[in-house]
Design a protein around this motif. Structure first.
Motif, mmCIF file in Angstrom:
data_model
loop_
_atom_site.group_PDB
_atom_site.id
_atom_site.type_symbol
_atom_site.label_atom_id
_atom_site.label_comp_id
_atom_site.label_asym_id
_atom_site.label_seq_id
_atom_site.Cartn_x
_atom_site.Cartn_y
_atom_site.Cartn_z
ATOM 1 N N VAL A 190 0.861 -1.189 0.000
ATOM 2 C CA VAL A 190 0.000 0.000 0.000
ATOM 3 C C VAL A 190 0.889 1.228 0.000
ATOM 4 O O VAL A 190 1.898 1.289 0.709
ATOM 5 N N LEU A 191 0.514 2.248 -0.789
ATOM 6 C CA LEU A 191 1.298 3.469 -0.875
ATOM 7 C C LEU A 191 1.214 4.258 0.436
ATOM 8 O O LEU A 191 0.175 4.280 1.101
ATOM 9 N N LEU A 192 2.307 4.913 0.769
ATOM 10 C CA LEU A 192 2.335 5.765 1.952
ATOM 11 C C LEU A 192 1.248 6.840 1.872
ATOM 12 O O LEU A 192 0.578 7.139 2.865
ATOM 13 N N SER A 193 1.085 7.417 0.701
ATOM 14 C CA SER A 193 0.093 8.480 0.526
ATOM 15 C C SER A 193 -1.319 7.971 0.782
ATOM 16 O O SER A 193 -2.166 8.692 1.326
ATOM 17 N N THR A 194 -1.575 6.720 0.414
ATOM 18 C CA THR A 194 -2.895 6.134 0.648
ATOM 19 C C THR A 194 -3.166 5.978 2.134
ATOM 20 O O THR A 194 -4.256 6.312 2.624
ATOM 21 N N LEU A 195 -2.199 5.485 2.887
ATOM 22 C CA LEU A 195 -2.360 5.323 4.332
ATOM 23 C C LEU A 195 -2.633 6.670 5.000
ATOM 24 O O LEU A 195 -3.503 6.786 5.871
ATOM 25 N N ARG A 196 -1.919 7.699 4.594
ATOM 26 C CA ARG A 196 -2.044 9.003 5.241
ATOM 27 C C ARG A 196 -3.404 9.659 4.981
ATOM 28 O O ARG A 196 -3.851 10.524 5.737
ATOM 29 N N GLN A 197 -4.069 9.266 3.914
ATOM 30 C CA GLN A 197 -5.376 9.834 3.606
ATOM 31 C C GLN A 197 -6.424 9.494 4.664
ATOM 32 O O GLN A 197 -7.418 10.201 4.813
ATOM 33 N N TYR A 198 -6.212 8.415 5.390
ATOM 34 C CA TYR A 198 -7.211 7.943 6.340
ATOM 35 C C TYR A 198 -7.073 8.588 7.719
ATOM 36 O O TYR A 198 -7.935 8.382 8.579
ATOM 37 N N GLY A 199 -6.007 9.317 7.970
ATOM 38 C CA GLY A 199 -5.869 9.994 9.243
ATOM 39 C C GLY A 199 -5.281 9.138 10.333
ATOM 40 O O GLY A 199 -4.306 9.506 10.974
ATOM 41 N N THR A 200 -5.870 7.980 10.595
ATOM 42 C CA THR A 200 -5.357 7.075 11.624
ATOM 43 C C THR A 200 -5.239 5.662 11.066
ATOM 44 O O THR A 200 -5.905 5.302 10.086
ATOM 45 N N ALA A 201 -4.373 4.861 11.711
ATOM 46 C CA ALA A 201 -4.244 3.452 11.324
ATOM 47 C C ALA A 201 -5.558 2.711 11.550
ATOM 48 O O ALA A 201 -5.921 1.815 10.787
ATOM 49 N N GLU A 202 -6.295 3.091 12.594
ATOM 50 C CA GLU A 202 -7.585 2.457 12.881
ATOM 51 C C GLU A 202 -8.557 2.657 11.730
ATOM 52 O O GLU A 202 -9.213 1.713 11.271
#
Length: 799
Positions: A626-638
């Motif tokens: 998964v791209l770093l940018s995609t993870l950051r779009q969600y705000g939290t890991a949860e």
């Protein structure tokens, strides 16, 4: 169970080796060998030379693997089952195209052809056990042959039984092999490390075929490089014979190759340089044959070797001007009509495009460039200042400096080579106007890496080979001017093509110490040139000089086999002692905490992170980059885990620092990477401490100023602090509920208990915040502050 047997079984489990998959792999090898020999016989291949027979069979063997894997990967049905089935179907179908009355008789002829191929290939090896081989005149040849066999036997043992701990392989090569097998295709995919997509594929496809039969791990992948080494060895022998060397001197050229440290280390690694060199050198043997006899089959084999090499590593393109020189020089040597040459080039080009063009076409579709994204190409070739001539000169000096590096030279020459090495190092470090901005920093790092020991990334040819190869080339030019001897033209063409490659590389590529392994591509030619120098000396004691030189090369081959930091004998006997094992263990320790149940795992790690050990750690898991940018779009890991229904997120702590949410977390052995999952029903989130500055080391966190903690449920955290500096440290630790102050004496440890509120953040400040340079040398532990975490819930039990 006997302890030695138990250790042997454990080694197989660590590598992922299993008996039944190994049996299927052997059967598939048998099928592909039969197919290869059939194609050669139908095309009319003939040779009395065992080396040429092996090279022809080897190229077609590899071509079959790459072509079938590319077709199945392109169709999206790639697996060991489909590869095996396709090879069976081809093997069963071959007799149908033969003009025979009996299908059974045709298959018997097929098997007989393979038997004859193996007999021809092995005849020189069988011959050394005959008494006639040891009579005067052939005794030395037999000794050299035995030396070659013993060296290759040691190398293949290391290739089979050593973990694939090469850095680059574990960051992008092996990980993409595993992803291809998981997804059953070989197309580009979204990744934080674009090298997983744009790098050439052929060597990786052979590694994929080798490891696909096994359920987990990457067993036998280093055999791809070993086979490339076999091709290189046979090509050196065949080229030497074609240039007029006797059997004795041709065998000497092979030992020269095996004793080059940067070549020897590649025999048992999961890299691609030696595979590429072997395919290219094997193809050039048939270019020489084609120019001599103008057979379409020889042109086809040349195209096969060139296509396999081009599709394995892009460095082959730097050799383009050298290839043109070889073509012209060898055509003049053989007096081949140019019309036939042009016709043969067309045949070779078609096959090269077929076997090597798939990923370059993908790159063009994805990036608009056949090699890589435009910024990557620009970065590799334009990061310099000043004139191109100055740039090439300083690059060349840096490459010559590495020829003298201590781990690549025999002890008897070290007083001389070390002195030259240090002189050149002082010269390069003193540069006031470096040829590209990063050079001073990169060069200082390079000097530290080289001092750390012998590895496949930093080793060179060694001074003796460099000296003899340059001498052989210059002597050949002088001899050609004086006598115009036909075979000398061939040697001069090899020398000029080698120099051209070095020049093109030095003038185009931004230098780093790792790039010396790219010169393995030249190793077969340097071996021939080295022997050419000794042959042309024609002085008393010539054979004594040969034996002394070959003894030094045999010593270096053994030295490399034992002392290679990542893949040598010591690393095979005790994997934990290998320099890169810590990276492997770091990843696998985290995967062990997931248990045996099937999980859908998202991996979000930065470029140059070790990815391969996460893949194929279990046959149950499905892993998605998964791209770093995609993870950051969600705000939290949860939020990310909940929205995408992943069972586990693997990332580095800094990526999700301060934005975890209500999750449970697991750390790897050294806490540099973490796994995060959603909490189950009625499960309590655990407090997780994340570093804001500095990496982790041995369970102690190296911090300068602060750390952050989230997932509080009004819980208690115990911080174990240590002051490794030689002076007092004042520490302030704060949460939303309380603040604590303490002073730590040098080397003092202290446990601090602090309470946190819901979704709280702990901050830690140390004064002074860092170790001053003037006192840092006084302590062997230069970390600014040590923090070890003991996490507790409200009930006081460890989480």
């Amino acid at each position: 169970m006997d302890p030695s047997l138990y250790s042997f079984v454990n080694r197989f489990e660590l590598l992922g080796l299993e008996f039944l998959p190994l049996l299927f792999l052997f059967v598939d090898c048998f099928l592909i060998l039969n197919i290869s020999v059939y194609l050669l016989r139908q095309a009319g291949f003939e040779s009395r030379e065992a080396a040429e027979t092996f090279l022809a069979g080897g190229l077609v063997f590899l071509g079959c693997i790459v072509l079938t894997a590319t077709v199945l990967g392109g169709l999206g049905v790639l697996s060991w089952q489909t590869l095996f089935t396709l090879h069976i179907l081809i093997w069963l179908g071959l007799p149908l195209v033969q003009q025979r009355r009996s299908y059974l008789q045709a298959h018997q002829d097929l098997l007989e052809g393979s038997r004859r191929y193996l007999r021809t290939m092995l005849s020189p090896l069988i011959g050394i056990f005959r008494a006639a081989s040891w009579v005067r005149g052939k005794r030395l040849e037999s000794v050299l042959t035995v030396t070659i066999l013993m060296t290759l036997f040691c190398f293949v043992i290391l290739a089979v039984f050593t973990l694939p701990l090469n850095y680059d392989s574990n960051t992008y090569r092996l990980s993409r092999i595993a992803y291809w097998l998981q997804e059953r295709n070989i197309y580009h995919f979204m990744t934080n490390d674009p090298r997983q997509s744009f790098m050439a594929q052929n060597a990786d496809l052979v590694m994929l075929w080798l490891t696909s039969f096994f359920r987990k791990g990457f067993p036998l992948v280093s055999l791809a490089q070993f086979f490339g080494g076999l091709l290189s060895s046979a090509a050196v022998y065949a080229l030497s014979r074609a240039l007029g060397f006797t059997r004795l001197w041709s065998l000497g050229a092979v030992i020269t190759l095996l004793g080059m440290p940067n070549v020897a280390t590649q025999f048992f690694t999961s890299q691609t340089d030696l595979f590429t060199a072997g395919c290219l050198a094997a193809g050039l043997v048939f270019l020489l044959r084609a120019l001599n006899a103008d057979r379409q089959l020889d042109w086809s084999l040349f195209g096969t070797g060139l296509g396999l090499a081009v599709g394995a590593k892009g460095t082959v393109f730097y050799w383009g001007p050298g290839l043109l020189v070889l073509l012209l020089g060898w055509a003049l040597m053989q007096r081949t009509p140019w019309k036939k040459v042009l016709k043969g080039i067309v045949i070779a080009a078609i096959l090269a495009l077929l076997l090597g063009g798939f990923n370059y076409a993908q790159n063009y579709i994805s990036y608009g460039n056949p090699f890589a994204p435009a910024d990557r190409v620009e970065e590799a070739h334009s990061s310099f200042s000043g004139s191109r001539l100055h740039y090439g000169f300083l690059n060349s000096v840096a490459y010559i400096w590495q020829v003298f590096e201590p781990n690549s030279n025999v002890p008897v020459l070290r007083p001389l080579t070390d002195r030259i090495f240090k002189r050149l190092q002082v010269f390069l470090l003193a540069l006031q106007n470096p040829h590209f901005p990063a050079f001073p920093r990169d060069f200082q790092i390079a000097t530290q890496w080289i001092q750390s020991g012998l590895s496949e990334d930093h080793a060179s040819f060694g001074f003796l080979v460099f000296l003899l190869a340059m001498g052989g080339g210059l002597m050949s030019i002088a001899l050609l001017i004086r006598s115009r001897h036909t075979e000398t033209i061939g040697t001069v063409a090899i020398f000029i093509s080698t120099v051209l490659f070095l020049a093109v590389f030095a003038f185009l590529q931004a230098w780093t110490v790792h790039k010396y392994r790219y010169f393995v591509l030249l190793a077969p030619f340097l071996s021939v040139l080295s022997m050419s120098a000794l042959v042309k000396l024609r002085m008393k004691g010539q054979k004594i000089m040969l034996l002394l030189f070959l003894s030094s090369q045999a010593f270096m081959a053994g030295h490399v086999a034992v002392h290679s930091r990542h893949h040598g004998l010591l690393a095979m006997m005790n994997p934990q002692a290998a320099a890169n094992y810590a990276f492997w263990d770091e990843c696998t320790s985290l995967m062990r905490k997931t248990g045996n149940k099937s999980l859908h795992i998202a991996i979000v790690l930065r470029p140059d992170s070790w990815l391969a050990p996460y893949f194929r750690s279990s046959s149950n898991h499905h892993i998605s980059p998964v791209l770093l940018s995609t993870l950051r779009q969600y705000g939290t890991a949860e939020a990310f885990l909940a929205a995408n229904r992943y069972d586990l997120l693997i990332t580095d702590p800094g990526t999700v620092a301060g934005r975890l949410g209500r999750v449970r977390s697991y750390f790897s052995t050294k806490h540099s990477q973490m796994g995060v999952r959603l909490t189950d029903v009625n499960e309590t989130p655990n407090p997780v401490i994340l570093p804001i500055t500095g990496p982790y080391s041995d369970g102690w966190t190296m911090l300068n100023t602060s750390l952050g903690a989230e997932n509080w449920i009004d819980g208690t955290v115990v911080l174990n602090l240590k002051n490794p500096t030689p002076f007092l440290r004042r520490i302030i630790i704060s949460s939303a509920i309380e603040t604590k102050r303490l002073t730590l004496k040098p080397q003092q440890r202290e446990a601090v208990i602090i309470r946190g509120d819901v979704v709280d953040t702990i901050t830690l400040e140390a004064s002074p915040a860092f170790v001053p340079a003037e006192v840092s040398h006084q302590s062997p532990d230069r970390r600014a502050l040590g923090v070890q975490l003991d996490l507790y819930t409200d009930e006081g039990s460890p989480t």
